[in-house]
Write an enzyme that holds these catalytic residues in place. Structure first.
Site, mmCIF file in Angstrom:
data_model
loop_
_atom_site.group_PDB
_atom_site.id
_atom_site.type_symbol
_atom_site.label_atom_id
_atom_site.label_comp_id
_atom_site.label_asym_id
_atom_site.label_seq_id
_atom_site.Cartn_x
_atom_site.Cartn_y
_atom_site.Cartn_z
ATOM 1 N N LYS A 75 0.834 -1.210 0.000
ATOM 2 C CA LYS A 75 0.000 0.000 0.000
ATOM 3 C C LYS A 75 0.869 1.260 0.000
ATOM 4 O O LYS A 75 0.682 2.149 -0.828
ATOM 5 C CB LYS A 75 -0.938 0.029 1.224
ATOM 6 C CG LYS A 75 -1.928 -1.120 1.264
ATOM 7 C CD LYS A 75 -2.934 -0.969 2.397
ATOM 8 C CE LYS A 75 -2.375 -1.122 3.806
ATOM 9 N NZ LYS A 75 -1.914 -2.481 4.156
ATOM 10 N N ARG A 134 -9.734 0.611 8.888
ATOM 11 C CA ARG A 134 -9.298 -0.746 9.174
ATOM 12 C C ARG A 134 -10.328 -1.511 10.000
ATOM 13 O O ARG A 134 -10.104 -2.677 10.327
ATOM 14 C CB ARG A 134 -8.009 -0.683 9.994
ATOM 15 C CG ARG A 134 -6.749 -1.125 9.266
ATOM 16 C CD ARG A 134 -5.601 -0.870 10.223
ATOM 17 N NE ARG A 134 -4.406 -1.583 9.899
ATOM 18 C CZ ARG A 134 -3.381 -1.060 9.218
ATOM 19 N NH1 ARG A 134 -3.449 0.143 8.736
ATOM 20 N NH2 ARG A 134 -2.302 -1.780 9.025
ATOM 21 N N ARG A 158 11.112 -6.749 4.917
ATOM 22 C CA ARG A 158 11.061 -5.334 5.310
ATOM 23 C C ARG A 158 11.750 -5.105 6.664
ATOM 24 O O ARG A 158 12.362 -4.061 6.885
ATOM 25 C CB ARG A 158 9.603 -4.854 5.358
ATOM 26 C CG ARG A 158 9.472 -3.347 5.556
ATOM 27 C CD ARG A 158 8.058 -2.863 5.310
ATOM 28 N NE ARG A 158 7.145 -3.338 6.338
ATOM 29 C CZ ARG A 158 5.825 -3.182 6.286
ATOM 30 N NH1 ARG A 158 5.265 -2.587 5.247
ATOM 31 N NH2 ARG A 158 5.061 -3.634 7.247
ATOM 32 N N ARG A 187 11.386 -1.716 11.491
ATOM 33 C CA ARG A 187 10.184 -1.420 12.278
ATOM 34 C C ARG A 187 9.985 -2.462 13.361
ATOM 35 O O ARG A 187 10.030 -3.661 13.093
ATOM 36 C CB ARG A 187 8.953 -1.406 11.357
ATOM 37 C CG ARG A 187 8.644 -0.048 10.777
ATOM 38 C CD ARG A 187 7.577 -0.118 9.711
ATOM 39 N NE ARG A 187 6.319 -0.734 10.155
ATOM 40 C CZ ARG A 187 5.235 -0.802 9.390
ATOM 41 N NH1 ARG A 187 5.250 -0.311 8.166
ATOM 42 N NH2 ARG A 187 4.153 -1.360 9.860
ATOM 43 N N ARG A 243 -0.900 -9.444 13.597
ATOM 44 C CA ARG A 243 -1.388 -8.471 12.607
ATOM 45 C C ARG A 243 -2.202 -9.155 11.511
ATOM 46 O O ARG A 243 -3.197 -8.611 11.041
ATOM 47 C CB ARG A 243 -0.214 -7.695 12.017
ATOM 48 C CG ARG A 243 0.268 -6.614 12.985
ATOM 49 C CD ARG A 243 1.654 -6.135 12.683
ATOM 50 N NE ARG A 243 1.767 -5.459 11.414
ATOM 51 C CZ ARG A 243 2.916 -5.278 10.777
ATOM 52 N NH1 ARG A 243 4.038 -5.751 11.290
ATOM 53 N NH2 ARG A 243 2.951 -4.629 9.642
#
Ligand code: ATP
Ligand code: MG
Length: 192
Positions: free
Chosen positions: A14, A89, A128, A134, A146
Site C-alpha cells: 500500500k 481498518r 522489510r 520497524r 497483525r
C-alpha cells in the site's frame, strides 16, 4: 474533492504504490501507520499510548485514527484528492469516515484493494524488517497477530465496500515491485 481508499493486508505494498499514485494524480497520501510512527518519534502522549498497541500487532483505538484523518482533511488544501492508506481498518472506522464525508457533502469515490495471500505477507514483512527496522515487523508473533487482526477486523470491509459498489481489486503479487506497480497503476487509470 475525491477520496480514495487503498486497501489490503499488511505488507501488500500500500505505502509503496500509494506514493506513485499520489504523485501521478496530485493526491495527498495519508497513511495512518506513518502518522502514528511520527507521533511515536516525536514522543507525544498519543505516540506513547499507540506504541504499545502497534508493537503488539494490535490496532490503536478508532477515535485516534479518525481524529487524525479528520484534521488532515480540514488542513490540507491544493490537492485533487486524498488517498487513504491503512484507513479505515474496522467497520466502525468505515462508518465514521462515511459520516465525516457526508457532513461535507462528499463521499468515497472508490476502494483500490491490493491483495496478497498470508504466506506472501510473512515473506514481505520478514524482508522489510531487515530494511526498515520497524519494531512491529520484527517478531513472528507480532506479524501473526497483525494477520489475525486483518482477517477478523479489516477483511469485513471488503463486503461493506462491495455492497456500496466501490470495491476494485488488483493482485499485489507475483512479480517485481515495478511489475506490481504497473499493474496497480493500470487498474487505477481505469477508475480515477
Ligand atoms: P503496509 O505494509 O501495507 O503499508 P502495515 O499494516 O504493515 O501496512 P501500517 O499501515 O503502517 O502497516 O500500520 C502499522 C500499525 O499502525 C498497525 O498495525 C496498527 O497498529 C496501527 N494502525 C495503522 N492504521 C490504523 C488504523 N486505521 N486503525 C487502527 N490502527 C492502525
Ligand atoms: Mg504502510
Amino acid at each position: 474533492m475525491k477520496y480514495y481508499i487503498l486497501f489490503g493486508p499488511p505488507g501488500a505494498g500500500k505505502g509503496t504504490h500509494a506514493v506513485a499514485i499520489a504523485e501521478k494524480y496530485n493526491f495527498k497520501h495519508l497513511s495512518t501507520g506513518e502518522l502514528l510512527r511520527n507521533e511515536i518519534a516525536a514522543g507525544t502522549e498519543l505516540g506513547i499510548k499507540a506504541k504499545k498497541l502497534i508493537e503488539a500487532g494490535s490496532l490503536v483505538p478508532d477515535e485516534v485514527v479518525e481524529g487524525m484523518i479528520e484534521s488532515a482533511f480540514e488542513s490540507i488544501k491544493g490537492v485533487n484528492g486524498f488517498l487513504l492508506d491503512g484507513f479505515p481498518r474496522t467497520l466502525a472506522q468505515a462508518e465514521a469516515l462515511d459520516k465525516m464525508l457526508a457532513r461535507k457533502g462528499e463521499a468515497i469515490s472508490a476502494v483500490i484493494s491490493i491483495m496478497i495471500p498470508d504466506e506472501i505477507v510473512k515473506v514481505r514483512i520478514a524482508h522489510r524488517a531487515t530494511v526498515e527496522g520497524r519494531a512491529d515487523d520484527a517478531s513472528d508473533e507480532v506479524i501473526n497477530n497483525r494477520i489475525r487482526t486483518y482477517h477478523s477486523q479489516t477483511e469485513p470491509l471488503i463486503d461493506f465496500y462491495k455492497k456500496a459498489g466501490k470495491y476494485h481489486e488488483v493482485a499485489g503479487h507475483p512479480g517485481t515491485v515495478e511489475e506490481n506497480q504497473a499493474r496497480v497503476l493500470r487498474m487505477v487509470d481505469g477508475i480515477v
